[in-house]
Design a protein around this motif. Structure first.
Motif, mmCIF file in Angstrom:
data_model
loop_
_atom_site.group_PDB
_atom_site.id
_atom_site.type_symbol
_atom_site.label_atom_id
_atom_site.label_comp_id
_atom_site.label_asym_id
_atom_site.label_seq_id
_atom_site.Cartn_x
_atom_site.Cartn_y
_atom_site.Cartn_z
ATOM 1 N N GLY A 204 31.950 12.444 35.726
ATOM 2 C CA GLY A 204 32.298 12.098 34.415
ATOM 3 C C GLY A 204 31.008 11.675 33.426
ATOM 4 N N GLU A 205 30.174 11.091 33.802
ATOM 5 C CA GLU A 205 28.928 10.704 32.952
ATOM 6 C C GLU A 205 28.054 12.065 32.760
ATOM 7 O OE1 GLU A 205 26.276 8.268 31.023
ATOM 8 O OE2 GLU A 205 28.084 7.556 32.010
ATOM 9 N N ARG A 206 27.740 12.578 33.885
ATOM 10 C CA ARG A 206 26.876 13.802 33.634
ATOM 11 C C ARG A 206 27.850 14.968 32.715
ATOM 12 N NH1 ARG A 206 26.704 19.413 36.513
ATOM 13 N NH2 ARG A 206 24.933 20.276 35.728
ATOM 14 N N THR A 207 29.037 15.272 33.028
ATOM 15 C CA THR A 207 29.558 16.043 32.102
ATOM 16 C C THR A 207 29.613 15.680 30.797
ATOM 17 O OG1 THR A 207 31.279 16.651 34.096
ATOM 18 C CG2 THR A 207 32.041 17.457 31.875
ATOM 19 N N ALA A 208 29.983 14.601 30.441
ATOM 20 C CA ALA A 208 30.182 14.169 29.074
ATOM 21 C C ALA A 208 28.785 13.997 28.405
ATOM 22 C CB ALA A 208 30.954 12.618 29.088
ATOM 23 N N TYR A 209 27.729 13.565 28.813
ATOM 24 C CA TYR A 209 26.439 13.271 28.210
ATOM 25 C C TYR A 209 25.202 13.918 28.841
ATOM 26 C CZ TYR A 209 29.413 9.823 26.281
ATOM 27 O OH TYR A 209 30.318 8.995 25.682
ATOM 28 N N TRP A 210 25.294 14.276 30.049
ATOM 29 C CA TRP A 210 24.057 15.204 30.541
ATOM 30 C C TRP A 210 24.191 16.380 31.048
ATOM 31 C CZ3 TRP A 210 20.529 11.829 28.461
ATOM 32 C CH2 TRP A 210 21.188 10.359 28.218
ATOM 33 N N PRO A 211 25.002 17.366 30.795
ATOM 34 C CA PRO A 211 25.441 18.659 31.454
ATOM 35 C C PRO A 211 23.958 19.444 31.873
ATOM 36 C CG PRO A 211 25.924 18.890 29.065
ATOM 37 C CD PRO A 211 25.408 17.284 29.375
ATOM 38 N N GLU A 212 22.929 19.019 30.873
ATOM 39 C CA GLU A 212 21.584 19.772 31.183
ATOM 40 C C GLU A 212 21.057 19.502 32.469
ATOM 41 O OE1 GLU A 212 20.540 16.337 28.354
ATOM 42 O OE2 GLU A 212 22.308 17.761 28.766
ATOM 43 N N HIS A 213 21.283 18.319 32.814
ATOM 44 C CA HIS A 213 20.691 17.692 34.459
ATOM 45 C C HIS A 213 21.462 18.310 35.311
ATOM 46 C CE1 HIS A 213 17.811 15.157 32.599
ATOM 47 N NE2 HIS A 213 18.381 15.179 31.182
ATOM 48 N N PRO A 328 15.735 13.916 41.629
ATOM 49 C CA PRO A 328 16.767 13.963 40.529
ATOM 50 C C PRO A 328 15.778 13.829 39.281
ATOM 51 C CG PRO A 328 16.723 11.471 41.243
ATOM 52 C CD PRO A 328 15.918 12.473 42.197
ATOM 53 N N SER A 329 16.439 14.476 38.042
ATOM 54 C CA SER A 329 15.784 14.280 36.947
ATOM 55 C C SER A 329 16.310 13.218 35.937
ATOM 56 C CB SER A 329 15.835 15.644 36.266
ATOM 57 O OG SER A 329 17.063 16.044 35.901
ATOM 58 N N MET A 330 17.415 12.803 36.295
ATOM 59 C CA MET A 330 18.095 11.684 35.552
ATOM 60 C C MET A 330 18.825 10.475 36.582
ATOM 61 S SD MET A 330 19.137 10.284 32.702
ATOM 62 C CE MET A 330 18.690 11.503 31.660
ATOM 63 N N VAL A 331 18.644 9.519 36.455
ATOM 64 C CA VAL A 331 19.340 8.391 37.071
ATOM 65 C C VAL A 331 20.014 7.531 36.035
ATOM 66 C CG1 VAL A 331 19.191 6.368 38.627
ATOM 67 C CG2 VAL A 331 17.765 8.401 39.179
ATOM 68 N N ILE A 332 21.081 7.406 36.095
ATOM 69 C CA ILE A 332 22.094 6.550 35.217
ATOM 70 C C ILE A 332 22.732 5.403 36.072
ATOM 71 C CG2 ILE A 332 23.966 6.385 33.996
ATOM 72 C CD1 ILE A 332 22.014 7.677 32.568
ATOM 73 N N ILE A 333 22.393 4.127 35.533
ATOM 74 C CA ILE A 333 22.856 3.060 36.276
ATOM 75 C C ILE A 333 24.049 2.478 35.248
ATOM 76 C CG2 ILE A 333 22.360 0.551 36.890
ATOM 77 C CD1 ILE A 333 20.258 2.923 37.829
ATOM 78 N N GLY A 334 25.298 2.346 36.361
ATOM 79 C CA GLY A 334 26.578 2.038 35.608
ATOM 80 C C GLY A 334 27.189 0.871 36.499
ATOM 81 N N GLY A 335 28.655 0.691 36.182
ATOM 82 C CA GLY A 335 29.268 -0.390 36.752
ATOM 83 C C GLY A 335 29.062 -1.723 36.146
ATOM 84 N N ARG A 365 14.170 10.366 34.118
ATOM 85 C CA ARG A 365 14.664 9.344 33.241
ATOM 86 C C ARG A 365 15.535 8.242 33.725
ATOM 87 N NH1 ARG A 365 16.983 12.203 28.171
ATOM 88 N NH2 ARG A 365 17.347 10.105 27.522
ATOM 89 N N ILE A 366 15.403 6.897 33.549
ATOM 90 C CA ILE A 366 16.559 6.041 34.278
ATOM 91 C C ILE A 366 16.769 5.161 33.199
ATOM 92 C CG2 ILE A 366 16.508 4.147 35.702
ATOM 93 C CD1 ILE A 366 13.999 4.850 37.194
ATOM 94 N N GLY A 367 18.356 5.470 32.781
ATOM 95 C CA GLY A 367 18.932 4.907 31.639
ATOM 96 C C GLY A 367 20.164 3.988 32.158
ATOM 97 N N ILE A 368 20.875 3.392 31.062
ATOM 98 C CA ILE A 368 22.235 2.924 31.324
ATOM 99 C C ILE A 368 23.336 3.984 31.074
ATOM 100 C CG2 ILE A 368 23.542 0.996 30.408
ATOM 101 C CD1 ILE A 368 21.038 -0.661 30.050
ATOM 102 N N SER A 369 24.368 3.820 31.495
ATOM 103 C CA SER A 369 25.470 4.507 31.404
ATOM 104 C C SER A 369 25.870 4.603 30.031
ATOM 105 C CB SER A 369 26.694 4.298 32.308
ATOM 106 O OG SER A 369 27.942 4.685 31.998
ATOM 107 N N MET A 370 26.158 5.942 29.461
ATOM 108 C CA MET A 370 26.734 5.951 27.884
ATOM 109 C C MET A 370 28.181 5.834 28.131
ATOM 110 S SD MET A 370 24.100 8.675 26.399
ATOM 111 C CE MET A 370 24.517 8.348 24.740
#
Length: 405
Positions: A204-213, A328-335, A365-370
């Motif tokens: 869900g996170e990748r499809t909605a906000y980071w499809p290029e990764h 990876p090129s993107m790590v997203i932290i969620g929960g 890049r390391i970021g927080i879930s959008m």
């Protein structure tokens, strides 16, 4: 009602076979096109494109989208994907809650409700409440059962994706091996797909906000700790559905900390919300849950800030190895802890950038879930649409409609 739409990555034109299901993939990005434009893009004959478009219009998946400009004569008609043609039921089951939503085929949420319940109540009790709520939400959205394209469910434990059965989930007593799919299909006779909650959060996170990764990690830090792994654009589940179980990787400083799995030093036993709360409780602070930890951080308690930062370092210790391994090129932290824990993410960054190979972190890049708490709902919806809107399933649906007609 709220809406959160995702983005769709265009298909490889070279892979198109000329079927209506293949042609439909070009239209899934939502951009309106004429028959002539589609013929040029695909290399198919205009008569072939016309017949395929007519079939897709009859199914409702494609609809008129105005007229193109004309250099003379009658303006050509444009056509586009109609995401409102069907709806999806997306379900996120957590340890102490469930979120049920109705989305359209593009992932926009049209009705949503949160249900407070314990997953430990067992599969029949939990799924029974969810199915009752689903009927209410479909009615609220004004959609009959025949409009339902499928059901996507995320569960807080390992899942055998091909069958939808949970596999020895540690916090889900009574769920091991339970046939979720046929149970749901007794009430909702549509395709039902089940996966681990962190996998669908990654989707869900990748499809909605980071499809290029295409190489993407989603790390959930909440009651437990886990990872959703997307490599070369594909979700990686592993042989038995346990890929990404970071929570039970050993952390060096935890030799004397017993985990609920029976081992010592697991990441979950040191860095999850309840684990950090126990550490603060031992220091005399009022903390029993992850929510209490975040409250203490908001109140400016230095012990809570330090504990959350250390939890981030512990996650970083394990994640550094994953970054070296998966690149990876993107790590997203969620929960629930990850989304609100800026100090946690700071600790993660501190260790990952220090311990991982320079080449692996050069563009990381390391970021927080959008997507935040909606990541799992968006992913459950996406999991279903990937299936029901795939070329083969669209083609089979159109063939079935033609036979029925």
């Amino acid at each position: 009602m709220t809406k959160t739409a995702g983005r769709f990555a265009p298909p490889d034109i070279q892979g198109l076979q000329g079927r209506a299901g293949d042609l439909f993939q070009l239209l899934r990005d939502g951009r309106a096109r004429t028959r002539a434009e589609l013929a040029i893009t695909t290399g198919l004959a205009r008569s072939t494109v016309a017949s395929r478009i007519d079939a897709l219009i009859s199914s409702g998946l494609v609809g008129p989208a105005g007229e193109a400009s004309s250099s003379g004569g009658r303006p050509p008609s444009r056509f586009a994907f109609n995401p409102a043609a069907r709806v999806v039921l997306a379900v996120d089951v957590g340890a102490t809650h469930a979120v049920v939503a109705v989305t359209d085929l593009a992932g926009s949420i049209v009705a949503e409700c949160r249900l407070e319940q314990e997953v430990a109540d067992g599969p029949e009790a939990v799924l029974g409440r969810i199915l009752a709520l689903a009927q209410e939400l479909l009615a609220e959205a004004g959609r009959p059962l025949k409009d339902l394209a499928g059901v996507g469910i995320g569960l807080p434990g390992p899942v055998e994706h091909d069958t939808g059965r949970p596999v020895k989930p540690p916090i889900m007593p009574g769920w091991d091996g339970f046939d979720v799919v046929p149970y749901v299909q007794r009430s909702l006779p549509v395709p039902v797909l089940v996966d681990n909650d962190v996998n669908i959060m990654a989707l869900g996170e990748r499809t909605a906000y980071w499809p290029e990764h295409s190489n993407f990690l989603f790390i959930k830090v909440a009651t437990g700790v886990g990872a959703g792994i997307i490599s070369s654009g594909q979700l990686q589940r592993g042989a038995n559905g346990t890929a990404g179980d970071l929570g039970h990787v050993r952390v060096p400083r935890g030799d004397d900390v017993l985990c609920r799995c029976g081992n010592y030093g697991c990441l979950e036993a040191l860095a999850s919300g309840p684990a950090v709360a126990r550490q603060l409780q031992a220091q005399g602070l009022d903390a029993a849950t992850g929510a209490d930890v975040l409250r203490l951080v908001r109140e400016g308690r230095p012990q809570a800030v330090q504990a959350l930062r250390q939890a981030g370092r512990d996650v970083g210790d394990v994640l550094a190895a994953a970054v070296n391994l998966l690149n990876p090129s993107m790590v997203i932290i969620g929960g629930s802890i990850g989304e609100a824990g800026e100090h946690l993410v700071a600790g993660i960054r501190e260790v990952v950038y220090r311990r991982s190979l320079p080449l692996a972190t050069a563009h990381l890049r390391i970021g927080i879930s959008m997507a935040g708490p909606r990541a799992a709902i968006l992913g459950a919806s996406q999991m279903v649409t990937q299936h029901v809107l795939s070329p083969d399933v669209v083609e089979a649906t159109l063939a079935g409609s033609a036979i029925a007609g």
